[in-house]
Design an enzyme around this catalytic site. Structure first.
Site, mmCIF file in Angstrom:
data_model
loop_
_atom_site.group_PDB
_atom_site.id
_atom_site.type_symbol
_atom_site.label_atom_id
_atom_site.label_comp_id
_atom_site.label_asym_id
_atom_site.label_seq_id
_atom_site.Cartn_x
_atom_site.Cartn_y
_atom_site.Cartn_z
ATOM 1 N N GLU A 204 -112.970 -102.454 20.668
ATOM 2 C CA GLU A 204 -112.712 -102.201 19.144
ATOM 3 C C GLU A 204 -111.131 -102.670 19.020
ATOM 4 O O GLU A 204 -110.334 -102.188 19.623
ATOM 5 C CB GLU A 204 -112.792 -100.662 18.793
ATOM 6 C CG GLU A 204 -114.198 -100.234 18.759
ATOM 7 C CD GLU A 204 -114.938 -100.827 17.584
ATOM 8 O OE1 GLU A 204 -114.353 -101.491 16.648
ATOM 9 O OE2 GLU A 204 -116.233 -100.967 17.640
ATOM 10 N N CYS B 43 -106.730 -98.991 12.298
ATOM 11 C CA CYS B 43 -107.333 -100.454 12.597
ATOM 12 C C CYS B 43 -108.118 -100.608 11.428
ATOM 13 O O CYS B 43 -108.654 -101.589 10.953
ATOM 14 C CB CYS B 43 -108.270 -100.772 13.812
ATOM 15 S SG CYS B 43 -109.479 -99.580 14.113
HETATM 16 C C1 UN1 Z 1 -110.700 -93.979 10.939
HETATM 17 O O1 UN1 Z 1 -110.308 -94.868 10.091
HETATM 18 O O2 UN1 Z 1 -111.074 -92.822 10.429
HETATM 19 O O3 UN1 Z 1 -107.933 -97.534 16.120
HETATM 20 C C2 UN1 Z 1 -110.793 -94.388 12.317
HETATM 21 C C3 UN1 Z 1 -108.501 -97.143 14.824
HETATM 22 C C4 UN1 Z 1 -109.816 -96.895 14.695
HETATM 23 C C5 UN1 Z 1 -110.228 -95.771 14.140
HETATM 24 C C6 UN1 Z 1 -110.331 -95.691 12.606
HETATM 25 N N1 UN1 Z 1 -110.569 -97.265 15.899
HETATM 26 O O4 UN1 Z 1 -107.693 -97.009 13.848
#
Ligand code: UN1
Length: 476
Positions: free
Chosen positions: A245, A279
């Site tokens: 991710e 993200c």
């Molecule tokens: C969210 O927006 O609730 O690293 C989760 C990050 C993502 C998770 C976002 N994997 O920001």
């Protein structure tokens, strides 16, 4: 010094690292042991040794452990939320919300342990029966980022254990506190020796050891694109399963027919809450020409009124940026956007408070074009840009014009445009009249293009990554 956990033993090392509060750099949360190559290798060996037995535990045993851990996390959410806010800089209500999410994730996967099932299918050949079942992958390496110090480890560790895998967990260097607390909870909840190992330390040492070791059967990683690419390249020679991710440059489209208040709130929350360090942040605001000026004026007013400060102060709405490197990166992107013709319409300046911390007022940059760097690259901070468009078709095409494809949003009162956007958006997650960030814990999470690689995280879809399918034929 807070120790590592290897094979069920708490292990100290000669090196420790300070965990610094980004709201007050004079406040050291604690000192955390740092693993070297030797400790990382011991952790992998322990996980490999524990894998066969843990994989054969009953669903009830795995349920009970995950359930106990989930309940303890929920019971301690105020205390763990304060720790999270202190080490990462998320404001207290958001931090407690994140701890709550982590607790719920453990309860969800406690239930999933009891719901594992397979298929029984007739063969095309007479007298032959087929069973399709899921088995654990083996040793899973978990490499977690700093921006969700407890929820992301939870949504990787809970399914890994639920489906019978053992874990080597490397938290981000900036946030060992929540990682340590979570590991302690799971250890006391009854995870057997070796089934969960905690190795704090630098990616170049601990992460690299995990990448190099053929005993690591799978790696679940959340972090930067550059590191994700290294994980992928290093895993291919081992034919290792990977789940990556990475970044986002998530568009939030605001059409002329949008409810202005809903759109401004979606942008404010999506772009700037959690200091924009998600993200899934709504970092590209794609705004229809008829509503553009009203939207920008209202959002700029809200930004100016935001209370930026210490994450643990009651009236703070936006906490600090996580560290000096990230702060410099945020400021560089603001400067580059201005140099390329963007207008800094609100915020973007450092804020002084009683304590020394990395405080930055969220920045809104208008008059930007899709090809500017600010619209191509992830900032990972409280910085959003506005692109003016004419109508839905242009908005859709600008929204999809990105190497990323994690989350995308649209604010509109039109069912026709909302439905079309849900269908044609090239993103893994689509939001209508909602911020692009802030997702539920029981449904799949993940993106397309350069944002994600491999199977989805979370919900029952997590089984795709954390299990391997077996097809067994029997001739009676
Ligand atoms: C969210 O927006 O609730 O690293 C989760 C990050 C993502 C998770 C976002 N994997 O920001």
């Amino acid at each position: 010094m807070k120790p590592l956990l290897i094979n069920g033993e708490w292990v100290t090392t000669s090196h420790g690292m300070d965990n610094v509060n980004p709201s007050d750099v004079s406040d050291i949360v604690a000192v955390y042991a740092q693993a070297g190559r030797a400790e990382a290798e011991s952790a992998i060996a322990a996980a490999a040794q524990a894998a066969p037995d843990w994989g054969l535990t009953t669903p009830q045993q795995r349920h009970d452990i995950l359930h106990a851990a989930g309940n303890e996390i929920l019971a301690r959410k105020a205390e763990l939320g304060a720790l999270l806010a202190r080490e990462e800089g998320k404001v207290l209500p958001e931090a407690i919300g994140e701890v709550n999410r982590a607790g719920q994730i453990f309860l969800f996967f406690a239930g999933e342990a009891l719901r594992q099932r397979g298929d029984r299918i007739d063969s095309v050949r007479p007298g032959v029966g087929i069973e399709v079942t899921r088995e654990p992958v083996g040793v899973v390496g978990i490499i977690a980022p700093w921006n969700f110090p407890i929820a992301i480890p939870a949504w990787k560790i809970a399914p890994a254990l639920c489906y019978g895998n053992t874990v080597v967990f490397k938290p981000a260097e900036l946030v060992p506190g929540c990682a340590w607390a979570l590991t302690d909870i799971l250890h006391r909840a009854g995870v057997p020796n070796g089934a969960l190992n905690l190795v704090m330390g630098p990616g170049s040492v601990v992460g690299q050891t995990m990448l190099d070791d053929p005993r690591v059967d799978a790696i679940s990683f959340t972090g930067s694109q550059a590191t994700g690419a290294r994980v992928a390249a290093a895993s291919l020679p081992h034919m290792r399963k990977i789940q990556l991710e990475m970044g986002g440059k998530n568009p939030l489209v605001v059409l002329d027919d949008a409810d202005l208040e809903i759109a401004v709130h979606a942008a404010l929350d999506g772009a700037f809450f959690s200091t924009g360090q998600r993200c899934t942040a709504s970092s590209r605001l794609i705004v229809d020409e008829g509503i553009h000026d009203r939207f920008v004026a209202a959002l700029a007013d809200r930004i100016t009124a935001l209370n930026v400060g210490h994450a643990l102060s009651e009236d703070t709405q936006i906490g600090p940026v996580v560290d000096p490197t990230q702060l410099a990166q945020d400021e560089d992107y603001i400067a580059t956007a201005r140099a390329q013709g963007g207008v800094l319409r609100a915020g973007g300046e450092r804020v002084r408070r009683e304590t020394e911390g990395y405080f930055l007022r969220p920045a809104l940059i208008t008059e930007t074009e899709p090809l500017m760097r600010i619209n191509r690259e992830e900032v990972f901070g409280p910085v959003a840009s506005v692109i003016r468009v004419r109508g839905y078709d242009e908005a859709l095409s600008v929204a999809n014009d990105s190497e990323f494809g994690l989350s995308a949003g649209i604010c509109t009162t039109s069912l026709k445009y909302a439905s079309d956007f849900k269908r044609k958006s090239q993103a893994g997650m689509v939001m209508v009249n909602l911020p692009t960030a802030g997702v539920d814990y029981h449904v799949p999470f993940g993106g397309r293009k350069s944002s994600s690689y491999g199977a989805r995280e979370q919900g029952s879809y997590a089984a795709e990554f954390f299990t391997t399918v077996k097809t067994a034929y029997t001739c009676a």
